[in-house]
Design a protein around this motif. Structure first.
Motif, PDB file in Angstrom:
ATOM      1  N   ALA A 101      93.924 -60.076  86.199  1.00  0.00           N
ATOM      2  CA  ALA A 101      93.391 -59.116  87.607  1.00  0.00           C
ATOM      3  C   ALA A 101      92.053 -58.622  87.053  1.00  0.00           C
ATOM      4  CB  ALA A 101      94.479 -58.180  87.756  1.00  0.00           C
ATOM      5  N   HIS A 102      91.686 -58.199  85.794  1.00  0.00           N
ATOM      6  CA  HIS A 102      90.305 -57.525  85.556  1.00  0.00           C
ATOM      7  C   HIS A 102      89.352 -58.315  85.541  1.00  0.00           C
ATOM      8  CE1 HIS A 102      92.591 -53.644  83.811  1.00  0.00           C
ATOM      9  NE2 HIS A 102      92.793 -53.698  84.875  1.00  0.00           N
ATOM     10  N   VAL A 103      89.485 -59.933  85.639  1.00  0.00           N
ATOM     11  CA  VAL A 103      88.445 -60.601  85.681  1.00  0.00           C
ATOM     12  C   VAL A 103      87.591 -60.415  87.067  1.00  0.00           C
ATOM     13  CG1 VAL A 103      87.891 -62.978  85.694  1.00  0.00           C
ATOM     14  CG2 VAL A 103      89.531 -62.274  84.025  1.00  0.00           C
ATOM     15  N   SER A 104      88.362 -60.053  87.894  1.00  0.00           N
ATOM     16  CA  SER A 104      87.469 -59.335  89.317  1.00  0.00           C
ATOM     17  C   SER A 104      86.472 -58.704  89.070  1.00  0.00           C
ATOM     18  CB  SER A 104      88.742 -58.885  90.090  1.00  0.00           C
ATOM     19  OG  SER A 104      90.180 -59.398  90.176  1.00  0.00           O
ATOM     20  N   PHE A 105      86.516 -57.727  88.153  1.00  0.00           N
ATOM     21  CA  PHE A 105      85.613 -56.945  88.002  1.00  0.00           C
ATOM     22  C   PHE A 105      84.287 -57.676  87.797  1.00  0.00           C
ATOM     23  CE2 PHE A 105      82.664 -54.487  84.973  1.00  0.00           C
ATOM     24  CZ  PHE A 105      82.657 -53.390  85.835  1.00  0.00           C
ATOM     25  N   TYR A 106      84.212 -58.406  87.012  1.00  0.00           N
ATOM     26  CA  TYR A 106      83.114 -59.168  86.526  1.00  0.00           C
ATOM     27  C   TYR A 106      82.464 -59.946  87.746  1.00  0.00           C
ATOM     28  CZ  TYR A 106      84.663 -58.239  81.914  1.00  0.00           C
ATOM     29  OH  TYR A 106      85.103 -57.557  80.820  1.00  0.00           O
ATOM     30  N   ARG A 107      83.463 -60.577  88.853  1.00  0.00           N
ATOM     31  CA  ARG A 107      83.001 -61.192  89.755  1.00  0.00           C
ATOM     32  C   ARG A 107      82.222 -60.250  90.769  1.00  0.00           C
ATOM     33  NH1 ARG A 107      86.798 -65.806  89.709  1.00  0.00           N
ATOM     34  NH2 ARG A 107      85.116 -67.161  89.766  1.00  0.00           N
ATOM     35  N   GLN A 108      82.989 -59.295  90.865  1.00  0.00           N
ATOM     36  CA  GLN A 108      82.664 -58.363  91.936  1.00  0.00           C
ATOM     37  C   GLN A 108      81.254 -57.831  91.720  1.00  0.00           C
ATOM     38  OE1 GLN A 108      86.091 -55.673  93.037  1.00  0.00           O
ATOM     39  NE2 GLN A 108      87.265 -57.711  93.366  1.00  0.00           N
ATOM     40  N   TRP A 109      81.044 -57.581  90.345  1.00  0.00           N
ATOM     41  CA  TRP A 109      79.747 -56.760  89.876  1.00  0.00           C
ATOM     42  C   TRP A 109      78.763 -57.857  90.045  1.00  0.00           C
ATOM     43  CZ3 TRP A 109      78.303 -52.467  87.895  1.00  0.00           C
ATOM     44  CH2 TRP A 109      77.297 -52.445  87.005  1.00  0.00           C
ATOM     45  N   ALA A 110      79.178 -59.213  89.828  1.00  0.00           N
ATOM     46  CA  ALA A 110      77.951 -60.181  90.033  1.00  0.00           C
ATOM     47  C   ALA A 110      77.646 -60.044  91.648  1.00  0.00           C
ATOM     48  CB  ALA A 110      78.386 -61.602  89.358  1.00  0.00           C
ATOM     49  N   ALA A 111      78.745 -60.048  92.522  1.00  0.00           N
ATOM     50  CA  ALA A 111      78.502 -60.417  93.839  1.00  0.00           C
ATOM     51  C   ALA A 111      77.774 -59.376  94.459  1.00  0.00           C
ATOM     52  CB  ALA A 111      79.930 -60.608  94.583  1.00  0.00           C
ATOM     53  N   ALA A 112      78.075 -58.123  93.910  1.00  0.00           N
ATOM     54  CA  ALA A 112      77.263 -56.901  94.396  1.00  0.00           C
ATOM     55  C   ALA A 112      75.703 -56.900  94.159  1.00  0.00           C
ATOM     56  CB  ALA A 112      78.026 -55.462  93.861  1.00  0.00           C
ATOM     57  N   GLY A 113      75.318 -57.961  93.247  1.00  0.00           N
ATOM     58  CA  GLY A 113      73.980 -57.948  92.855  1.00  0.00           C
ATOM     59  C   GLY A 113      73.704 -57.327  91.555  1.00  0.00           C
ATOM     60  N   MET A 114      74.660 -56.622  90.981  1.00  0.00           N
ATOM     61  CA  MET A 114      74.341 -55.734  89.695  1.00  0.00           C
ATOM     62  C   MET A 114      74.004 -56.172  88.299  1.00  0.00           C
ATOM     63  SD  MET A 114      74.449 -52.999  91.329  1.00  0.00           S
ATOM     64  CE  MET A 114      73.973 -52.008  89.667  1.00  0.00           C
ATOM     65  N   LYS A 115      74.360 -57.511  88.191  1.00  0.00           N
ATOM     66  CA  LYS A 115      74.374 -58.184  87.014  1.00  0.00           C
ATOM     67  C   LYS A 115      72.831 -58.245  86.431  1.00  0.00           C
ATOM     68  CE  LYS A 115      75.016 -62.295  84.691  1.00  0.00           C
ATOM     69  NZ  LYS A 115      74.498 -63.374  85.393  1.00  0.00           N
ATOM     70  N   SER A 116      71.914 -58.352  87.311  1.00  0.00           N
ATOM     71  CA  SER A 116      70.626 -58.292  87.294  1.00  0.00           C
ATOM     72  C   SER A 116      69.971 -57.056  87.022  1.00  0.00           C
ATOM     73  CB  SER A 116      69.683 -59.179  88.120  1.00  0.00           C
ATOM     74  OG  SER A 116      69.912 -58.714  89.307  1.00  0.00           O
ATOM     75  N   ARG A 117      70.548 -55.981  87.340  1.00  0.00           N
ATOM     76  CA  ARG A 117      70.044 -54.594  87.424  1.00  0.00           C
ATOM     77  C   ARG A 117      70.584 -53.656  86.325  1.00  0.00           C
ATOM     78  NH1 ARG A 117      70.825 -56.161  92.926  1.00  0.00           N
ATOM     79  NH2 ARG A 117      68.839 -56.063  93.836  1.00  0.00           N
ATOM     80  N   ILE A 118      71.859 -53.829  85.658  1.00  0.00           N
ATOM     81  CA  ILE A 118      72.440 -52.998  84.821  1.00  0.00           C
ATOM     82  C   ILE A 118      73.029 -53.987  83.809  1.00  0.00           C
ATOM     83  CG2 ILE A 118      74.402 -51.325  83.835  1.00  0.00           C
ATOM     84  CD1 ILE A 118      73.812 -49.997  86.872  1.00  0.00           C
ATOM     85  N   PRO A 119      72.686 -54.148  82.532  1.00  0.00           N
ATOM     86  CA  PRO A 119      73.272 -55.266  81.532  1.00  0.00           C
ATOM     87  C   PRO A 119      74.627 -54.576  81.100  1.00  0.00           C
ATOM     88  CG  PRO A 119      71.886 -53.708  80.507  1.00  0.00           C
ATOM     89  CD  PRO A 119      71.671 -53.266  81.867  1.00  0.00           C
ATOM     90  N   MET A 120      75.459 -55.718  80.786  1.00  0.00           N
ATOM     91  CA  MET A 120      77.138 -55.402  80.363  1.00  0.00           C
ATOM     92  C   MET A 120      77.253 -55.819  78.804  1.00  0.00           C
ATOM     93  SD  MET A 120      80.359 -55.504  82.369  1.00  0.00           S
ATOM     94  CE  MET A 120      79.509 -56.519  83.830  1.00  0.00           C
ATOM     95  N   ALA A 121      78.185 -55.144  78.285  1.00  0.00           N
ATOM     96  CA  ALA A 121      78.823 -55.567  76.932  1.00  0.00           C
ATOM     97  C   ALA A 121      80.263 -55.359  77.083  1.00  0.00           C
ATOM     98  CB  ALA A 121      78.154 -54.716  75.664  1.00  0.00           C
ATOM     99  N   SER A 122      81.105 -56.028  76.202  1.00  0.00           N
ATOM    100  CA  SER A 122      82.380 -55.903  76.276  1.00  0.00           C
ATOM    101  C   SER A 122      83.081 -56.110  74.995  1.00  0.00           C
ATOM    102  CB  SER A 122      82.761 -56.987  77.241  1.00  0.00           C
ATOM    103  OG  SER A 122      84.281 -57.009  77.295  1.00  0.00           O
ATOM    104  N   THR A 123      84.349 -55.268  74.731  1.00  0.00           N
ATOM    105  CA  THR A 123      85.086 -55.567  73.769  1.00  0.00           C
ATOM    106  C   THR A 123      86.122 -56.567  73.647  1.00  0.00           C
ATOM    107  OG1 THR A 123      86.613 -53.850  74.104  1.00  0.00           O
ATOM    108  CG2 THR A 123      84.582 -53.215  73.003  1.00  0.00           C
TER     109      THR A 123
END
Lengths: 288, 414
Positions: B234-256
């Motif tokens: 279910a949480h994979v949706s976060f990465y999808r919605q983050w990218a769909a909102a155009g945030m991926k190119s604006r704020i970088p992301m790291a993950s454990t």
């Protein structure tokens, strides 16, 4: 100000999401009184149909808006013919049968496609609302939800079939005595409900991704929405979506996602306690 | 050829000799009963994305040892149980493994919740337990060996690395159960140690699929980066919605957690590429041992070979080999003898690099890699050799207190 606008849009999207995932269930459970525990899997199959179609080169919009509802609608017709037809009026039995169906569908899909199928990303890019970025696709979902509600309303209110369907659901014996082929009405209504669920699955696929077990994340919310809505299927689902979706998003925004979920459920419980027949048991009683 | 009595007798004798020969060898090889090893991993249900590659690697490791003549001259019999992502079945299978299968060792558990369900059972029944998953650290139990990486190994080096790259304001999103709760504390600690600032920590129940409100909140907080410790489908949706909102190119992301399962395969390259993660293994690791392993692994499994993205499956392979090394050194499968042999600081070389057991904590020193998601796979960025389990070591000393049985939790105020 721009933050308020962004949150407002978010709330609108939340409402649209609830509406989209509940509408198919509203037809099958709200109208036909069949407890469809395989509703989540109908959504899942819609998502899979859309993804597989896109992979085979079908245009993404056609895949989501045409292929997904078509495939799941046909499956719905098949399920109705083989299983549901024998169980009308036996609510608890439909629950057991569709629960079994739900497990079988999850197993079947895992067996055929495995547990990992690469999805497709949301089309339309993002829009800037006063400094806050949001996906244009989620705004499209608001539009799609409105369209879906409008279409269901039109069919039920303005077409001969809608009249027959409403009549049959209210009093099957009388409808049958007047010469309505109730069996066929039931079959078509069930298939239509399934098609709406399939469409919902196709629509949410780009935002949620698709895995065989994804249905479990949606089914509880769909049932809560339809039950809170009450007897008038369309007005009920709409008002419950607005209330629960709006409250859920605002609570998530003001507090934490955990409390957001808690508040949504708490509101639903209080509503059902105060209005045992749902929102439309007291308000909008004469609506659809 | 005429069938004379002499000829017939001769061929009969030869035939029986050929038939008898393998029987003699077989007896020699059997020597004693097989050694039973039990694996408990979710092969179905929501966690199968992690479980299936782990099972494939455990199968592979057992076959490899058997092909090399077994352990102590005995064959290894592997029993795999499928708890179907259901904690109740975990406890049932752990009891079965200990009481009716008399397992020499149990390998298994994926989520921290499942580990904490079966760890006390296996301890009570005196059955050796290996937990081969990256987790939040702190388990201190002589009967339980944790062979995955912990926050001091991956997060401690990852956080300064990304802070240097991206900035000091960090926004944390995490799954709402013990893994996410404890990992976010470690993230907070390491961020503050590096002079950074955690602007918010948000927890999500595992079934949340709508991340819209949070994405707006993150934009309001304007962090320099987002760190995710989200878990499951279910949480994979976060990465999808983050990218769909155009945030991926604006704020970088790291993950454990990203890439521990099939996340990188579920997302399209536009959605996933660029997320920075740290694990003790990636399929893309470039060394001769990994190359040889992958060749054999793919030759055996063919098209069915799973992608070994993050470390979970490889840790299972390494964990089994560590146990086998312990048995060889002890010359016995007796639990205490094997534990003592393992605690001498046994090490094995393998595809992820060298893994060495730390006798004080029953955790391991291992190599850690940083990588960036790239086109459904990973591009290795950095390699750190021999990272010790410093977090668990700061609270746990089994040499001094062998009867300890608890999970220590780091005390960080959020």
């Amino acid at each position: 100000m721009s933050l308020a606008l962004a949150v407002g849009l978010q709330a609108l999207t939340g409402v649209a999401m609830l509406l989209i995932i509940s509408l198919g269930l509203a037809v099958i459970f709200g109208m036909m009184r069949v407890i469809n525990l395989a509703h989540g899997e109908f959504l899942m199959l819609g998502g899979y149909s859309a993804i597989l179609a896109v992979r085979h080169g079908v245009n993404i919009w056609v895949a989501m808006l045409v292929v997904a509802p078509l495939v799941v609608g046909l499956l719905g017709a098949l399920v109705e013919r083989l299983v549901i037809r024998r169980l009308y009026g036996r609510m608890v039995d439909t629950m057991l049968a569709t629960w079994g169906l739900s497990l079988a569908l999850i197993g079947f899909v895992s067996m055929i496609f495995g547990n990992t199928v690469g999805g497709f990303s949301a089309p339309l890019g993002s829009v800037d609302v006063g400094g806050f970025y949001t996906s244009a696709y989620s705004l499209f979902l608001v539009f799609a939800a409105a369209l879906m509600v409008g279409a269901v309303w039109l069919v039920l209110r303005r077409t001969p079939f809608g009249l027959l369907a409403r009549g049959t659901m209210q009093n099957p014996e009388m409808a049958s005595a007047l010469g309505v082929a109730t069996e066929r009405v039931y079959a078509v209504t069930f298939a239509a409900g399934a098609a709406l669920s399939g469409l919902a699955g196709g629509l949410i696929a780009p935002l949620s991704g698709v895995v065989p077990t994804m249905g479990t994340a949606y089914i509880a919310k769909a049932f809560i929405t339809v039950i809170t809505g009450g007897a008038a299927m369309l007005a009920g689902t709409l008002s419950a979506s607005v209330l629960l979706g709006g409250v859920g998003v605002l609570a998530t925004f003001l507090t934490t996602p955990v409390l957001g979920e808690v508040v949504l459920l708490a509101v639903a419980i209080i509503l059902v306690r105060l209005l045992p027949h749902g929102i439309t048991g007291r308000f909008f009683r004469r609506a659809l | 050829m005429s069938l004379s009595r002499r000829n017939a007798l001769r061929s009969l004798a030869a035939a029986s000799a050929t038939l008898a020969a393998p029987a003699i060898f077989r007896h020699a090889a059997l020597g004693a009963d097989p050694i039973t090893v039990v694996g408990i991993h979710d092969a179905s249900g929501g966690l199968d994305i992690y479980g299936q590659p782990m099972i494939a690697c455990l199968d592979f490791a057992v076959d490899e040892v058997n092909a090399g003549g077994g352990l102590l001259g005995r064959e290894i019999k592997l029993i795999n149980y499928d708890p179907q992502s259901n904690i109740q079945l975990y406890t049932q299978f752990a009891t079965q493994a200990a009481t009716s299968d008399h397992a020499a060792v149990v390998h298994g558990g994926i989520t921290s919740a499942s580990r904490e369900a079966i760890r006390p059972i296996l301890r009570r029944y005196k059955t050796l337990y290996f937990y081969n998953t990256q987790y939040e650290g702190g388990v201190c139990d002589r009967n339980c060996f944790c062979t995955g990486s912990t926050p001091a190994q991956n997060v401690e080096s990852l956080v300064p690395y990304i802070m240097k790259k991206w900035g000091k304001k960090v926004y944390i999103v995490a799954a709402d159960y013990n893994y996410g709760q404890i990992t976010s504390k470690w993230l907070t600690k390491y961020t503050r140690d590096g002079g950074g600032d955690v602007v918010a920590v948000e927890f999500f129940p595992l079934n949340v699929t709508d991340f819209g409100p949070t994405i707006q909140k993150i934009q309001q907080a304007k962090p320099d980066m987002v760190i995710s410790a989200l878990v499951g489908g279910a949480h994979v949706s976060f990465y999808r919605q983050w990218a769909a909102a155009g945030m991926k190119s604006r704020i970088p992301m790291a993950s454990t957690t990203f890439g521990g399962g099939n996340e990188s395969l579920l997302l399209s390259p536009e959605e996933g590429d660029g997320i920075v993660v740290a694990f003790s293994y990636f399929q893309e690791v470039d060394n001769p041992a990994n190359k040889a392993f992958l060749e054999k692994f793919h030759a055996k499994l063919g098209a069915k070979a799973p992608y070994l993205g993050g470390e979970l499956a490889m840790r299972t392979y390494t964990g089994f080999n560590l146990w086998a090394a312990g048995v060889r050194k002890a010359g016995s499968i007796d639990r205490i003898k094997v534990i003592e042999a393992l605690e001498t600081g046994i090490g094995v070389d393998g595809p992820p690099g060298r893994t060495v057991l730390d006798g004080k904590t029953n955790h391991v020193s291992l190599d850690v890699y940083f990588a960036e998601v790239q086109n459904h796979g990973f591009k290795i960025l950095e390699h750190f050799a021999d990272r010790p389990p410093a977090d668990t070591a700061s609270v746990c000393d089994l040499a001094a207190h062998p009867n300890t049985d608890k999970q220590f939790v780091v005390d960080v105020k959020i």
